[in-house]
Design a protein around this motif. Structure first.
Motif, PDB file in Angstrom:
ATOM      1  N   SER A  81       0.907  -1.185  -0.126  1.00 54.11           N
ATOM      2  CA  SER A  81      -0.048   0.084  -0.082  1.00 54.11           C
ATOM      3  C   SER A  81       0.753   1.435  -0.083  1.00 54.11           C
ATOM      4  O   SER A  81       1.759   1.471   0.887  1.00 54.11           O
ATOM      5  CB  SER A  81      -0.982  -0.054   1.206  1.00 54.11           C
ATOM      6  OG  SER A  81      -1.503   1.037   1.117  1.00 54.11           O
ATOM      7  N   PRO A  82       0.414   2.152  -0.815  1.00 55.64           N
ATOM      8  CA  PRO A  82       1.241   3.458  -0.819  1.00 55.64           C
ATOM      9  C   PRO A  82       0.800   4.472   0.318  1.00 55.64           C
ATOM     10  O   PRO A  82       1.131   5.613   0.249  1.00 55.64           O
ATOM     11  CB  PRO A  82       1.059   3.938  -2.195  1.00 55.64           C
ATOM     12  CG  PRO A  82      -0.447   3.701  -2.597  1.00 55.64           C
ATOM     13  CD  PRO A  82      -0.317   2.146  -1.911  1.00 55.64           C
ATOM     14  N   PHE A  83      -0.277   4.008   1.109  1.00 51.71           N
ATOM     15  CA  PHE A  83      -0.840   4.842   1.943  1.00 51.71           C
ATOM     16  C   PHE A  83      -0.663   4.123   3.494  1.00 51.71           C
ATOM     17  O   PHE A  83      -1.600   3.840   4.089  1.00 51.71           O
ATOM     18  CB  PHE A  83      -2.388   5.087   2.084  1.00 51.71           C
ATOM     19  CG  PHE A  83      -2.807   5.061   0.339  1.00 51.71           C
ATOM     20  CD1 PHE A  83      -2.335   6.298  -0.498  1.00 51.71           C
ATOM     21  CD2 PHE A  83      -3.721   4.216  -0.378  1.00 51.71           C
ATOM     22  CE1 PHE A  83      -2.557   6.546  -1.959  1.00 51.71           C
ATOM     23  CE2 PHE A  83      -4.104   4.350  -1.743  1.00 51.71           C
ATOM     24  CZ  PHE A  83      -3.389   5.461  -2.483  1.00 51.71           C
ATOM     25  N   GLY A  84       0.592   3.908   3.646  1.00 51.31           N
ATOM     26  CA  GLY A  84       0.914   3.072   5.044  1.00 51.31           C
ATOM     27  C   GLY A  84       0.491   3.659   6.233  1.00 51.31           C
ATOM     28  O   GLY A  84       0.335   4.918   6.336  1.00 51.31           O
ATOM     29  N   TRP A  85       0.466   2.931   7.069  1.00 49.64           N
ATOM     30  CA  TRP A  85       0.000   3.232   8.614  1.00 49.64           C
ATOM     31  C   TRP A  85       1.145   4.402   9.088  1.00 49.64           C
ATOM     32  O   TRP A  85       2.464   4.087   8.786  1.00 49.64           O
ATOM     33  CB  TRP A  85      -0.117   2.239   9.471  1.00 49.64           C
ATOM     34  CG  TRP A  85      -0.434   2.418  10.914  1.00 49.64           C
ATOM     35  CD1 TRP A  85      -1.592   2.792  11.417  1.00 49.64           C
ATOM     36  CD2 TRP A  85       0.467   2.680  12.138  1.00 49.64           C
ATOM     37  NE1 TRP A  85      -1.555   3.187  12.386  1.00 49.64           N
ATOM     38  CE2 TRP A  85      -0.450   2.868  13.156  1.00 49.64           C
ATOM     39  CE3 TRP A  85       1.719   2.505  12.294  1.00 49.64           C
ATOM     40  CZ2 TRP A  85      -0.200   3.054  14.467  1.00 49.64           C
ATOM     41  CZ3 TRP A  85       2.199   2.626  13.455  1.00 49.64           C
ATOM     42  CH2 TRP A  85       1.256   3.083  14.629  1.00 49.64           C
ATOM     43  N   GLY A  95       3.034  -6.230   5.732  1.00 51.02           N
ATOM     44  CA  GLY A  95       3.770  -5.358   4.840  1.00 51.02           C
ATOM     45  C   GLY A  95       2.972  -4.876   3.611  1.00 51.02           C
ATOM     46  O   GLY A  95       3.193  -3.738   3.321  1.00 51.02           O
ATOM     47  N   LYS A  96       1.894  -5.425   3.414  1.00 55.42           N
ATOM     48  CA  LYS A  96       0.978  -4.893   2.322  1.00 55.42           C
ATOM     49  C   LYS A  96       0.028  -3.899   2.602  1.00 55.42           C
ATOM     50  O   LYS A  96       0.238  -2.881   2.251  1.00 55.42           O
ATOM     51  CB  LYS A  96       0.372  -6.177   1.695  1.00 55.42           C
ATOM     52  CG  LYS A  96       1.340  -7.369   1.269  1.00 55.42           C
ATOM     53  CD  LYS A  96       2.447  -6.876   0.148  1.00 55.42           C
ATOM     54  CE  LYS A  96       3.010  -8.187  -0.349  1.00 55.42           C
ATOM     55  NZ  LYS A  96       3.617  -9.113   0.604  1.00 55.42           N
ATOM     56  N   LEU A 113       4.018  -1.771   5.445  1.00 51.87           N
ATOM     57  CA  LEU A 113       5.156  -1.803   6.579  1.00 51.87           C
ATOM     58  C   LEU A 113       6.224  -2.814   6.165  1.00 51.87           C
ATOM     59  O   LEU A 113       6.733  -3.500   7.230  1.00 51.87           O
ATOM     60  CB  LEU A 113       4.816  -2.042   7.994  1.00 51.87           C
ATOM     61  CG  LEU A 113       3.686  -0.941   8.820  1.00 51.87           C
ATOM     62  CD1 LEU A 113       3.153  -1.447  10.015  1.00 51.87           C
ATOM     63  CD2 LEU A 113       4.753   0.217   8.908  1.00 51.87           C
ATOM     64  N   ALA A 114       6.440  -3.002   4.879  1.00 50.35           N
ATOM     65  CA  ALA A 114       7.207  -4.018   4.584  1.00 50.35           C
ATOM     66  C   ALA A 114       8.544  -4.089   5.117  1.00 50.35           C
ATOM     67  O   ALA A 114       9.151  -5.042   5.341  1.00 50.35           O
ATOM     68  CB  ALA A 114       7.004  -4.063   3.056  1.00 50.35           C
ATOM     69  N   GLY A 115       9.183  -2.980   5.361  1.00 51.39           N
ATOM     70  CA  GLY A 115      10.315  -2.756   5.877  1.00 51.39           C
ATOM     71  C   GLY A 115      10.606  -3.267   7.300  1.00 51.39           C
ATOM     72  O   GLY A 115      11.682  -3.743   7.737  1.00 51.39           O
ATOM     73  N   ALA A 116       9.474  -3.453   8.015  1.00 52.11           N
ATOM     74  CA  ALA A 116       9.484  -4.049   9.461  1.00 52.11           C
ATOM     75  C   ALA A 116       9.877  -5.497   9.279  1.00 52.11           C
ATOM     76  O   ALA A 116      10.406  -6.018  10.346  1.00 52.11           O
ATOM     77  CB  ALA A 116       8.148  -3.883   9.923  1.00 52.11           C
ATOM     78  N   ARG A 117       9.754  -6.380   7.981  1.00 54.58           N
ATOM     79  CA  ARG A 117       9.885  -7.852   8.030  1.00 54.58           C
ATOM     80  C   ARG A 117       9.189  -8.508   9.077  1.00 54.58           C
ATOM     81  O   ARG A 117       9.865  -9.088   9.874  1.00 54.58           O
ATOM     82  CB  ARG A 117      11.246  -8.034   7.781  1.00 54.58           C
ATOM     83  CG  ARG A 117      12.274  -7.640   6.873  1.00 54.58           C
ATOM     84  CD  ARG A 117      11.403  -7.612   5.362  1.00 54.58           C
ATOM     85  NE  ARG A 117      11.100  -8.951   5.074  1.00 54.58           N
ATOM     86  CZ  ARG A 117       9.728  -9.220   4.824  1.00 54.58           C
ATOM     87  NH1 ARG A 117       9.027  -8.279   4.446  1.00 54.58           N
ATOM     88  NH2 ARG A 117       9.760 -10.566   4.252  1.00 54.58           N
TER      89      ARG A 117
END
Length: 327
Positions: free
Chosen positions: A30-34, A191-192, A196-200
């Protein structure tokens, strides 16, 4: 290593376009991340704590009886095959290729088939691996059908593994609530939907005995303290979640309309991406890349996956590029 979306730096080198000039539509993130808040120093300075409340918040969010935090669902994808003896494994295709590779590497007999073939005769499998909704084909499955398939597998000690990485916008279709049943395993990702994909980080929902075995396989501290701090708050932010579901559904519909207007009517999609099957997908991928727009190219079947443009300017840029190159 298998191919994935998000390989922006490679595109920078290949096409000679600086990173800041790219429109990256190659992932389903999502480009509209938390909105991530400031992280307190203590989250960095202490070992992650299992009793920080994250398990309770995650169980409530997923409506799951039991969960295990993991370093992204990818960690579970790689570890689960090591928990079984040699098995006959049916994996959905086309789909996220890491599933089949992980089971093959662990020595299992793997067949990659369309979902209809996998579900038609569960007796021929020890393990069935589905992605729901599928990536990239976006297939959806009736929950009761999936539970019947699980029951047929579980009678023989088999598993039904469901990757629900793209399920957050339609939680009513999730099987997480049923994962107290032996042999039903659901993988979830932050992540999707949360961006927060970078949080792994992700979660496995399953019966306690399987989660205990997986915990032993993965070892301690699978998710970092800062990630746990963020996840606990994101999963509890119900107001943001409701707004995000509406925003993503609207953005996905607009993307589908945009693609159709330029001769790329999607074959399928969900609230986080649209998928276009085209014999000339590779040529279109390169043409868009020369204009600084990165998509996800699939070779089998020939197709492109488009993630959501982050704003109107990005959508207009995509429209202009398609007007120049699409027949």
């Amino acid at each position: 290593m298998l191919e994935h979306g998000g390989r922006l730096q490679r595109a920078v080198r290949e096409y000679g376009i600086p990173a800041e000039q790219w429109l990256d539509l190659s992932t389903g993130i999502s480009p509209f991340g938390w909105p991530v808040p400031a992280i307190p120093p203590s989250a960095w300075q202490r070992l992650p704590q299992d009793d920080d409340g994250l398990l309770e918040v995650a169980c409530a969010y997923y409506h799951a009886p039991h969960v295990l935090p993991v370093a992204g669902s990818q960690a579970a994808i790689q570890a689960l095959p090591r928990l079984r003896p040699a098995s006959r494994v049916g994996v959905i295709a086309p789909g996220y290729a890491e599933h089949a590779q992980a089971w093959q590497r662990a020595g299992h007999n793997v067949s990659c088939l369309a979902a209809e073939a996998l579900l038609a005769d569960p007796q021929q499998w020890d393990v069935v691996v589905l992605i729901h909704p599928n990536n990239p084909g976006a297939e959806r499955f009736d929950p009761q059908t999936l539970l019947r398939v699980h029951a047929a597998l579980a009678m023989r000690g088999g598993w039904l593994v469901i990757d629900e990485a793209f399920m957050d916008t339609t939680p009513q279709h999730s099987l997480c609530a049923h994962t107290d049943r032996d042999g039903l395993v659901v993988l979830r990702s932050v992540g999707k939907f949360f961006g927060l994909a970078g949080a792994r980080a992700g979660f496995v929902c399953a019966a306690p005995a399987l989660l205990d075995a997986l915990r032993e396989q993965l070892g301690p501290w699978t998710v970092s303290g800062p990630a746990r701090y963020v996840l606990g708050r994101a999963l509890a932010d119900h107001a943001w979640q409701a707004q995000a579901r509406t925003r993503l559904a609207d953005a996905s519909r607009r993307l589908a309309d945009l693609l159709a207007r330029h001769g790329l009517a999607p074959a399928a999609g969900c609230d986080l991406f649209q998928w276009c099957r085209r014999d000339d997908a590779s040529a279109l991928h390169r043409a868009l890349a020369r204009r600084g727009i990165l998509t996800r190219l699939f070779e089998t079947p020939a197709s492109l996956r488009f993630g959501l443009p982050p704003d109107g300017a990005a959508a207009e840029r995509l429209a202009r590029a398609l007007a120049e190159i699409a027949p």
